[in-house]
Structure formats: structure tokens, C-alpha cells
Motif scaffolding. Sequence first.
Motif, mmCIF file in Angstrom:
data_model
loop_
_atom_site.group_PDB
_atom_site.id
_atom_site.type_symbol
_atom_site.label_atom_id
_atom_site.label_comp_id
_atom_site.label_asym_id
_atom_site.label_seq_id
_atom_site.Cartn_x
_atom_site.Cartn_y
_atom_site.Cartn_z
ATOM 1 N N ASP A 228 -88.890 14.463 38.704
ATOM 2 C CA ASP A 228 -89.309 15.024 37.418
ATOM 3 C C ASP A 228 -88.257 14.791 36.340
ATOM 4 O O ASP A 228 -88.594 14.686 35.161
ATOM 5 C CB ASP A 228 -89.590 16.524 37.560
ATOM 6 C CG ASP A 228 -90.966 16.784 38.152
ATOM 7 O OD1 ASP A 228 -91.839 15.904 38.030
ATOM 8 O OD2 ASP A 228 -91.172 17.858 38.741
ATOM 9 N N ILE A 229 -86.992 14.751 36.733
ATOM 10 C CA ILE A 229 -85.947 14.409 35.756
ATOM 11 C C ILE A 229 -86.224 13.018 35.202
ATOM 12 O O ILE A 229 -86.176 12.791 33.987
ATOM 13 C CB ILE A 229 -84.552 14.464 36.411
ATOM 14 C CG1 ILE A 229 -84.174 15.916 36.752
ATOM 15 C CG2 ILE A 229 -83.491 13.854 35.475
ATOM 16 C CD1 ILE A 229 -82.897 16.040 37.570
ATOM 17 N N ARG A 230 -86.538 12.094 36.082
ATOM 18 C CA ARG A 230 -86.837 10.725 35.634
ATOM 19 C C ARG A 230 -88.114 10.665 34.798
ATOM 20 O O ARG A 230 -88.237 9.840 33.893
ATOM 21 C CB ARG A 230 -86.956 9.799 36.848
ATOM 22 C CG ARG A 230 -85.624 9.499 37.528
ATOM 23 C CD ARG A 230 -85.767 8.471 38.626
ATOM 24 N NE ARG A 230 -86.344 9.030 39.834
ATOM 25 C CZ ARG A 230 -85.632 9.656 40.777
ATOM 26 N NH1 ARG A 230 -84.322 9.799 40.630
ATOM 27 N NH2 ARG A 230 -86.216 10.139 41.853
ATOM 28 N N LYS A 231 -89.046 11.558 35.086
ATOM 29 C CA LYS A 231 -90.347 11.511 34.414
ATOM 30 C C LYS A 231 -90.337 12.193 33.052
ATOM 31 O O LYS A 231 -90.974 11.729 32.105
ATOM 32 C CB LYS A 231 -91.399 12.171 35.304
ATOM 33 C CG LYS A 231 -92.819 12.108 34.753
ATOM 34 C CD LYS A 231 -93.803 12.700 35.762
ATOM 35 C CE LYS A 231 -95.234 12.656 35.222
ATOM 36 N NZ LYS A 231 -96.199 13.248 36.181
ATOM 37 N N TYR A 232 -89.615 13.318 32.948
ATOM 38 C CA TYR A 232 -89.757 14.157 31.767
ATOM 39 C C TYR A 232 -88.543 14.241 30.851
ATOM 40 O O TYR A 232 -88.658 14.721 29.727
ATOM 41 C CB TYR A 232 -90.120 15.592 32.194
ATOM 42 C CG TYR A 232 -91.489 15.715 32.804
ATOM 43 C CD1 TYR A 232 -92.625 15.425 32.062
ATOM 44 C CD2 TYR A 232 -91.649 16.136 34.122
ATOM 45 C CE1 TYR A 232 -93.885 15.546 32.611
ATOM 46 C CE2 TYR A 232 -92.902 16.256 34.689
ATOM 47 C CZ TYR A 232 -94.022 15.964 33.928
ATOM 48 O OH TYR A 232 -95.266 16.091 34.484
ATOM 49 N N ALA A 233 -87.376 13.839 31.316
ATOM 50 C CA ALA A 233 -86.163 14.017 30.497
ATOM 51 C C ALA A 233 -86.081 12.926 29.436
ATOM 52 O O ALA A 233 -85.266 12.004 29.518
ATOM 53 C CB ALA A 233 -84.931 14.018 31.385
ATOM 54 N N GLN A 238 -80.765 10.474 31.864
ATOM 55 C CA GLN A 238 -81.308 11.019 33.099
ATOM 56 C C GLN A 238 -80.290 10.993 34.236
ATOM 57 O O GLN A 238 -80.257 11.897 35.077
ATOM 58 C CB GLN A 238 -82.565 10.237 33.480
ATOM 59 C CG GLN A 238 -83.677 10.396 32.458
ATOM 60 C CD GLN A 238 -84.810 9.413 32.656
ATOM 61 O OE1 GLN A 238 -84.818 8.651 33.609
ATOM 62 N NE2 GLN A 238 -85.769 9.428 31.747
ATOM 63 N N ALA A 239 -79.453 9.979 34.269
ATOM 64 C CA ALA A 239 -78.421 9.897 35.311
ATOM 65 C C ALA A 239 -77.436 11.056 35.184
ATOM 66 O O ALA A 239 -76.989 11.623 36.190
ATOM 67 C CB ALA A 239 -77.686 8.565 35.225
ATOM 68 N N LYS A 240 -77.098 11.423 33.935
ATOM 69 C CA LYS A 240 -76.173 12.546 33.723
ATOM 70 C C LYS A 240 -76.819 13.861 34.168
ATOM 71 O O LYS A 240 -76.159 14.709 34.780
ATOM 72 C CB LYS A 240 -75.753 12.625 32.253
ATOM 73 C CG LYS A 240 -74.727 11.585 31.826
ATOM 74 C CD LYS A 240 -74.242 11.883 30.406
ATOM 75 C CE LYS A 240 -73.065 10.985 30.005
ATOM 76 N NZ LYS A 240 -73.443 9.591 29.832
ATOM 77 N N ALA A 268 -65.681 12.507 31.217
ATOM 78 C CA ALA A 268 -66.820 13.246 30.672
ATOM 79 C C ALA A 268 -66.401 14.108 29.487
ATOM 80 O O ALA A 268 -65.323 14.713 29.482
ATOM 81 C CB ALA A 268 -67.432 14.126 31.752
ATOM 82 N N ARG A 269 -67.241 14.138 28.479
ATOM 83 C CA ARG A 269 -67.037 14.968 27.295
ATOM 84 C C ARG A 269 -68.153 15.992 27.206
ATOM 85 O O ARG A 269 -69.312 15.682 27.482
ATOM 86 C CB ARG A 269 -67.017 14.105 26.022
ATOM 87 C CG ARG A 269 -65.858 13.114 25.971
ATOM 88 C CD ARG A 269 -64.516 13.843 25.790
ATOM 89 N NE ARG A 269 -63.395 12.908 25.772
ATOM 90 C CZ ARG A 269 -62.708 12.552 26.845
ATOM 91 N NH1 ARG A 269 -63.039 13.057 28.030
ATOM 92 N NH2 ARG A 269 -61.693 11.705 26.756
ATOM 93 N N SER A 270 -67.784 17.204 26.778
ATOM 94 C CA SER A 270 -68.740 18.301 26.742
ATOM 95 C C SER A 270 -69.980 17.954 25.928
ATOM 96 O O SER A 270 -71.109 18.229 26.339
ATOM 97 C CB SER A 270 -68.063 19.548 26.159
ATOM 98 O OG SER A 270 -68.984 20.597 26.049
ATOM 99 N N ARG A 271 -69.792 17.334 24.781
ATOM 100 C CA ARG A 271 -70.936 17.041 23.903
ATOM 101 C C ARG A 271 -71.932 16.083 24.559
ATOM 102 O O ARG A 271 -73.108 16.067 24.208
ATOM 103 C CB ARG A 271 -70.445 16.465 22.574
ATOM 104 C CG ARG A 271 -69.757 15.123 22.677
ATOM 105 C CD ARG A 271 -69.337 14.602 21.304
ATOM 106 N NE ARG A 271 -68.669 13.315 21.395
ATOM 107 C CZ ARG A 271 -67.385 13.143 21.630
ATOM 108 N NH1 ARG A 271 -66.602 14.212 21.796
ATOM 109 N NH2 ARG A 271 -66.849 11.926 21.702
ATOM 110 N N GLU A 272 -71.460 15.300 25.529
ATOM 111 C CA GLU A 272 -72.344 14.351 26.199
ATOM 112 C C GLU A 272 -73.213 15.030 27.265
ATOM 113 O O GLU A 272 -74.245 14.488 27.655
ATOM 114 C CB GLU A 272 -71.511 13.250 26.883
ATOM 115 C CG GLU A 272 -70.653 12.430 25.935
ATOM 116 C CD GLU A 272 -69.685 11.525 26.697
ATOM 117 O OE1 GLU A 272 -69.542 11.712 27.925
ATOM 118 O OE2 GLU A 272 -69.085 10.642 26.065
#
Length: 444
Positions: A228-233, A238-240, A268-272
Motif C-alpha cells: 500500500d505504501i507503493r500504491k498510495y504514497a 516511497q523507499a524512505k 538523513a535530514r529531518s525535513r526529508e
Amino acid sequence: MYLRRKIDDYLTQWKNNENRYPLIIKGARQIGKTESVKHFADRNYESVVSINFALEKQFQMILSDGYDVENIIKNISLIDPSKKFIANRTLIIFDELQELPDIATSLKAFKLDGRFDVICSGSLLGINYKKIHSNSVGYKTDYEMFSMDFEEFLWAKGYSESHVNEMLEHMTSGKPFSETELMVYKKLFLEYCVLGGMPAVVKQFIETNTFSETLEIQRQIQLDYEEDIRKYAEGLDQAKIASVYRSVPAQLAKENKKFQLSKIDKKARSREYMGCIDWLKDAGVVSVCYCLEYPELPLKGNFDDSKFKLYYPDTGLLIASLDEEAQIDLRANKNLGVYKGALYENFVAEAFLKQGLGLYYYKKENGTLEEDFFVRTSNELVPVEVKANNNRSKSLRQLIDNSNYADIKWGIKLADSNIGIEQGVHTFPYFCTFLLKRYLAEQN
């Protein structure tokens, strides 16, 4: 086999309200929304018109002539003339709402028309709820549903309200459980921790009286979540999102359970990532526990949204995400090392979420004081400590005794022990956690 759920009573109350609004039931995938609605519908309506926008894509055209009731009914009847619309005796179920969120715009028309009851349901994995809300504000009622809690699990095992009331009576009176009570409830609680509250998992266990195949069902649910992550995000990495979801068990195993993006990616940065965490929270597949600025009332607005812990809203799925032996080890009460504390802490967070209690913790900057959770009565702040061992509760004692924390007069310790009240510390076994909201109400 239908498992009794708390939403059953809510739906009955909803129907008995003459001024009822169209109902939207929100919640994560596979928690039993559709089954509960259909169980209610079959027992309360002469006619049930059920449309699943994911499986019956032809019905996604029913808004082509507008949002008024007559045109929607006409188009449904054209597509399937077997569906019967009997005024004042029909429930219309719009399922998988995320596939046609614009149907929410019609809820005002259905409310004003008044001839048909309407229930919408759908997985938060994909519901653009901000859009749905704006399209139906003022003309709907919302209900948030979760997987089964421990009380619902007890019902599934044949226990009644009288058993639950007796447990609450033990808590309010401070009377310890008997050896028999303690043994039985600990065993049931352990089963629930391993299984979690997904209805398909609980049904498999109830029907076979073994844990056989339950792990496979849990892992399939997790795979479905990731699908569902791949389908709806849309519009997000989506990888993150998937990496955040997968990292929760390992992060909970750390001594410092604060969620750290650097554990996912050193750069990794918080905003990402904040949008990813918000998406998972809105989807109902993680819950967020925020760090208080200071242990005092009020709780809302008194937290740092850059410091938080993440939990799974179903502890069974957390255990299923570990190695294959974790279920067996927990059932045998073997030492799971760092994970044992994480599992019980996750269970408490899950129980709080399902009771509508907020999730907050506190950690002093210098690390000299840390508390797992906080709840409140009408005018007191109550720290809650989750103990995986029988060590003394130093932070809890400090919060109660220090006059700097004026809102704190007493605290709660949840542990693998019996009931006991001593020097302001109310100790309860883990299995009582689902009753904390009711217990707090008795303290006002």
C-alpha cells in the motif's frame, strides 16, 4: 465466526440516534472494519446496498451525473438492478472509500434527504482524509477503529464483562489478584502479545487453539502494508517511508528509544523524512509518542515535535517483524534481552492509543530523568513507568517526591507483578493496562 467488537455497541447507538449523520469509519488495513459493518447491517436493515470501490470499479462512475441522492441511486441501480433502495429501511455501505474519495461530497445530500443511512469505510492507507473532510464537513460523523484490544481478545476467548469489572475492582480497591487469577490473566496476556489484535490472526488462533499459521498471516499483513505504501504514497519518497516503517523494531531495541533518522541513513535530514512519518501515522501503521518539554500540564502544546518515539499500533506485528524464533521465545517466557522491554513498552503505547489516551514521554537533557509515558486526571499529571524487571523505579520516585513537579502527586508502574500501592506508586500487572482510562476516571 464473528468476533465481537466495541464498534458493535457504537453502531447500535448510532442507529438509535434519530438525528444520525452519515458515518465514516477510519482505520488501518485488515482491522475488521468491513466485517463489523456488514455484521451490523445484516441484523438491522431490511435492505443493504454494499459497494466496494476497490473490487467493483464500475461503481466509480456513480457520480458522473452529480452528487445528489437521486442521480447516485439511479446510477447504482443501472449498474446493478438487484440492489434495492427501500426508504427508511436501507443501509448504503461505501467501502474502500480511498478509491473514490469524492463520494464524501454526497454525504450532505444524503443527510438532508434523510431516506437512507450511509456508512463509509476505508483504509487510512490511501484515504486523502483532508480532502474527504473538507468535502463533507458538518455532515458526517467520524469513528476511528483499531485492531482488537485486550478486552476484545478476552471476549473472543469467552470471558465476559463481569471478569473485566472484577479486574477493575481489583485496581480501584488495591486488592491483589489471587494466584489463580494472576496465572490465568498472565497466560491470556502473553497470548495476546504474541498474536496482536488483527481479527484474522485471532480467529486462526481461536479456531485451532494453536499458534500455527498465525505468523504467516501477520507477515502477509505487513507485506500488504508495504504494498500500500507503493500504491498510495503519492508525492513522497516511497523507499524512505518503507525504511522508516521497517526500522521501528530496531530503534525500540535501543536503550535510548528516541527515533533517530541517522540509524536509517547517516546523511538523513529531518525535513526529508517528516512527511514520511506523518504519512505512516495518518495511515495508522505507526503511532508517535512525543517528548514533553517539561513534565507539567497541559500535555497538548507542551511537547517537542522533533523528539519522538515510534511504535507499532499492534504489538503482534512488532513481534512478527523480529526473527522467527521471537514468538516461540516470548511464549516460553525466555529472556528476549533488549527486546523484552521494547515489547512491553510497545504494548502499553498500543493500549493507550486504543483508549484514546495521548502518547507522551519525558527525558531530561542531561539524561538524569526519564519517564516512559504520561497520562492525566482532570487536574493531575500521572507518570507511567513500564518495567521489564523488578528494579526500583528511580525516575518515578523522583517525579513524585520533587516539589518542582507540582502537577505530579502519584504515579503508575506497570510490571510483571501483582497489584500493590505504596508511597504514591500504584503498581499493576501489564494485563491491566487496557483499563487505565477507566481507572483514572475513578481517581477524579
